[in-house]
Design an enzyme around this catalytic site. Structure first.
Site, short mmCIF file in Angstrom:
data_model
loop_
_atom_site.label_atom_id
_atom_site.label_comp_id
_atom_site.label_asym_id
_atom_site.label_seq_id
_atom_site.Cartn_x
_atom_site.Cartn_y
_atom_site.Cartn_z
CB CYS A 1 -0.95 -0.01 1.20
SG CYS A 1 -2.25 -1.23 1.03
CE LYS B 1 -2.00 -0.47 -4.05
NZ LYS B 1 -3.00 0.55 -3.83
N1 LIG Z 1 -3.58 -5.25 1.35
C1 LIG Z 1 -3.84 -4.27 2.20
O1 LIG Z 1 -3.34 -4.24 3.33
C2 LIG Z 1 -4.77 -3.16 1.80
C3 LIG Z 1 -5.22 -2.25 2.79
C4 LIG Z 1 -6.08 -1.23 2.39
C5 LIG Z 1 -6.47 -1.08 1.08
N2 LIG Z 1 -6.00 -1.97 0.14
C6 LIG Z 1 -6.45 -1.82 -1.25
O2 LIG Z 1 -7.42 -2.83 -1.51
C7 LIG Z 1 -7.31 -3.27 -2.87
C8 LIG Z 1 -7.11 -4.78 -2.90
O3 LIG Z 1 -5.87 -5.06 -2.31
P1 LIG Z 1 -5.43 -6.55 -1.92
O4 LIG Z 1 -4.15 -6.44 -1.17
O5 LIG Z 1 -6.57 -7.25 -1.29
O6 LIG Z 1 -5.16 -7.16 -3.38
P2 LIG Z 1 -4.90 -8.68 -3.77
O7 LIG Z 1 -4.00 -8.65 -4.93
O8 LIG Z 1 -4.50 -9.46 -2.55
O9 LIG Z 1 -6.34 -9.22 -4.20
C9 LIG Z 1 -7.00 -8.83 -5.36
C10 LIG Z 1 -7.85 -10.00 -5.84
O10 LIG Z 1 -8.66 -9.55 -6.93
C11 LIG Z 1 -8.78 -10.63 -7.84
N3 LIG Z 1 -9.22 -10.12 -9.16
C12 LIG Z 1 -8.52 -9.41 -10.07
N4 LIG Z 1 -9.27 -9.16 -11.15
C13 LIG Z 1 -10.49 -9.72 -10.92
C14 LIG Z 1 -11.69 -9.80 -11.67
N5 LIG Z 1 -11.79 -9.25 -12.89
N6 LIG Z 1 -12.73 -10.46 -11.14
C15 LIG Z 1 -12.64 -11.03 -9.92
N7 LIG Z 1 -11.52 -10.97 -9.16
C16 LIG Z 1 -10.46 -10.33 -9.66
C17 LIG Z 1 -7.41 -11.26 -7.84
O11 LIG Z 1 -7.43 -12.58 -8.34
C18 LIG Z 1 -7.05 -11.19 -6.35
O12 LIG Z 1 -7.46 -12.36 -5.67
C19 LIG Z 1 -6.17 -2.48 -3.49
O13 LIG Z 1 -6.69 -1.36 -4.14
C20 LIG Z 1 -5.35 -2.05 -2.27
O14 LIG Z 1 -4.64 -0.87 -2.49
C21 LIG Z 1 -5.17 -3.00 0.48
#
Ligand SMILES: NC(=O)c1ccc[n+]([C@@H]2O[C@H](COP(=O)([O-])OP(=O)(O)OC[C@H]3O[C@@H](n4cnc5c(N)ncnc54)[C@H](O)[C@@H]3O)[C@@H](O)[C@H]2O)c1
Length: 481
Positions: free
Chosen positions: A311, A314
């Site tokens: 996070c 990016k």
């Molecule tokens: N990881 C963190 O700690 C955190 C905290 C706050 C906010 N965020 C934000 O949350 C969002 C998700 O982050 P994350 O870490 O969970 O990502 P991640 O990469 O762990 O998970 C994303 C998921 O989306 C799926 N995906 C992609 N395209 C898809 C589609 N077309 N249909 C269905 N599924 C699809 C992927 O297969 C994956 O499982 C990001 O924008 C991130 O910046 C993350």
């Protein structure tokens, strides 16, 4: 409430499992079939403390289900979360292609039912309106296909009637109006603040819940969804959680501003640490001293190797890029990034000062993940250390409580991943503590020192007891003292 969560990663899976635990009927959708198949069998794709048990209970009660089929996933769902990844592009802009694909697909499958579509992915300011537009485009495409397949020539009629937007095939709203059907939805921004490693605790006990929308109806539904958390029902204790309602753009900005502030706070203390090293002060004592000031606070004042993860890097890059797009140079944020990058380089310099030539030396890393209690390696400081040291000709070994036994090897081509800490220490010229895992607090450092070629340890997180280490024969260096 019936809820669909699209994207079953660190955020989506935790959100889905927690909402199911609170009594909602949740379906998690992901386009990765292996992930969904594993989840259907109770196998988790990520390491997050407490999550396996929550998923197991949700699945057993039928409150939590998994599918790869977005259409069936959203069929009965009143609230649809978009929680797919938004990784950084080389330009610093977030890659929105996953959000776009999901928004389009949602649009294609919308029916008469009113839905709240929630952006939980971290997306740039203005994305709420953009997502709305993509959903309408998707709905228009589906409407067009329906006309074509049913043999209706409604679009042709519109062309003949001289509707210019429809003639060029561009205007989704015009097309939908032409079809005499408009999908009925609102887009809401609901930024996520959970921390990997304590994600479940954070979801049930957030400092605040932020919802950005101009639709009273959507805000009301979101409030009902979060009511158990807001008013501490279902076994949750503590004070009510602040409910923050804003416009769409402000909610999106809150997420970026929060992460940019925290990253800046860490870079600030690292800069102070670098000045401490030159002047003989001890940054740990300084952090305690300034952290007691209520206006400052002690959290995020731990000097060390700097921030990483999925996070901060990016999100700070995206905010700098957004500022540039609007004609503003975010100088403070640029400095925040520079200090952070240099912090990793400084650690390599410390090794060079202590060991002189690194070519042919063996360095052991304690920890690989970007922080403890996660298996997430995205932008982990360990990765740049490994690359630096490899380039300088050092042999790099590493032990990590989760990664060592997980089979994760992406980005780890230039490091020997050991399965226990004794093998790691064997013949090392130095150990570097990279991630402050709890188990590193209680290692037998005397025994490790005896196995090493040179008993040198650099505490890259300032988390170990220096005196105790010295007493067992370890030479200790840290950051900012
Ligand atoms: N990881 C963190 O700690 C955190 C905290 C706050 C906010 N965020 C934000 O949350 C969002 C998700 O982050 P994350 O870490 O969970 O990502 P991640 O990469 O762990 O998970 C994303 C998921 O989306 C799926 N995906 C992609 N395209 C898809 C589609 N077309 N249909 C269905 N599924 C699809 C992927 O297969 C994956 O499982 C990001 O924008 C991130 O910046 C993350």
């Amino acid at each position: 409430m019936h809820v669909a969560v699209i994207g079953t990663g660190y955020v989506g899976l935790v959100t889905g499992a927690c909402l199911a635990h609170l009594g909602h009927s949740v379906i998690c959708v992901d386009n990765n079939p292996a992930k969904i198949e594993g989840l259907q069998r109770g196998r988790l794709p990520i390491y997050e403390p407490g999550l396996e048990e929550l998923v197991r209970r949700g699945s057993a009660s039928g409150q939590l289900r998994f599918t790869t089929d977005l259409r069936s996933g959203i069929e009965n769902s009143q609230v649809i979360f978009i929680a797919v990844g938004t990784p950084a592009l080389p330009s610093g802009d977030p890659d929105l292609r996953y959000v776009e694909a999901v928004a389009r697909e949602i649009g294609q499958h919308l029916d008469e039912q009113y839905r709240v579509i929630v952006n939980k992915s971290t997306v740039p300011i203005g994305s709420g309106d953009w997502v709305r537009m993509i959903i309408l485009d998707g709905a228009a495409e589906a409407a067009k296909q329906r006309f074509n397949s049913s043999g209706e020539s409604h679009l042709e009629e519109l062309r003949q009637a001289g509707n210019p937007e429809t003639v060029t095939g561009q205007g989704s709203v015009a097309t939908l109006q032409g079809s005499r059907w408009m999908p009925h939805f609102d887009v809401v921004s609901n930024p996520e603040f959970l921390r990997e490693g304590s994600a479940i605790h954070d979801t049930f006990n957030p400092d605040r819940i932020v919802v950005g929308s101009d639709s009273e109806r959507a805000i009301e539904i979101m409030q009902q969804l979060y009511e158990p958390i807001l008013s501490r029902q279902g076994g949750l204790s503590g004070d009510p959680v602040p409910w923050v309602v804003t416009d769409l753009a402000s909610a999106e900005m809150i997420k970026y501003a929060a992460n940019a502030f925290l990253a800046t706070k860490i870079s600030f203390i690292n800069e102070i640490a670098n000045i401490c090293e030159r002047t003989g002060a001890d940054v740990t004592q300084v952090a305690d001293g300034i952290g007691l000031d209520k206006r400052i606070g002690r959290a995020f004042l731990n000097a060390g190797l700097g921030w990483g993860g999925s996070c901060f890097p990016k999100d700070v890059a995206a905010l700098i890029q957004t500022a540039a797009d609007y004609g503003y140079e975010a100088r403070l944020l640029r400095a925040t990034v520079e200090v952070n990058q240099e912090q990793r380089q400084r650690l390599v310099e410390k090794l060079q000062q202590a060991l002189k030539v690194l070519k042919g030396k063996t360095i052991g890393l304690l920890g690989l993940t970007f922080k403890p209690n996660t298996d997430d390696m995205r932008d982990a400081p360990s990765l740049s250390l490994i690359e630096h040291l490899h380039k300088l000709g050092a042999k790099v070994k590493a032990y990590d409580p989760v990664v060592s036994g997980s089979g994760i090897r992406e980005g780890l081509a230039h490091v020997v991943v050991e399965t226990d800490v004794l093998r790691l220490a064997q013949d090392c010229d130095a150990l570097v503590l990279v991630t402050e895992w709890q188990e590193f607090q209680t290692l037998d450092y005397g025994r490790l020192a005896g196995l090493m070629r040179r008993p040198l340890l650099i505490d890259g997180r300032n988390c170990l007891d220096r005196q105790a280490l010295r007493q067992v024969g370890m030479t200790v260096l840290g950051v900012g003292w």
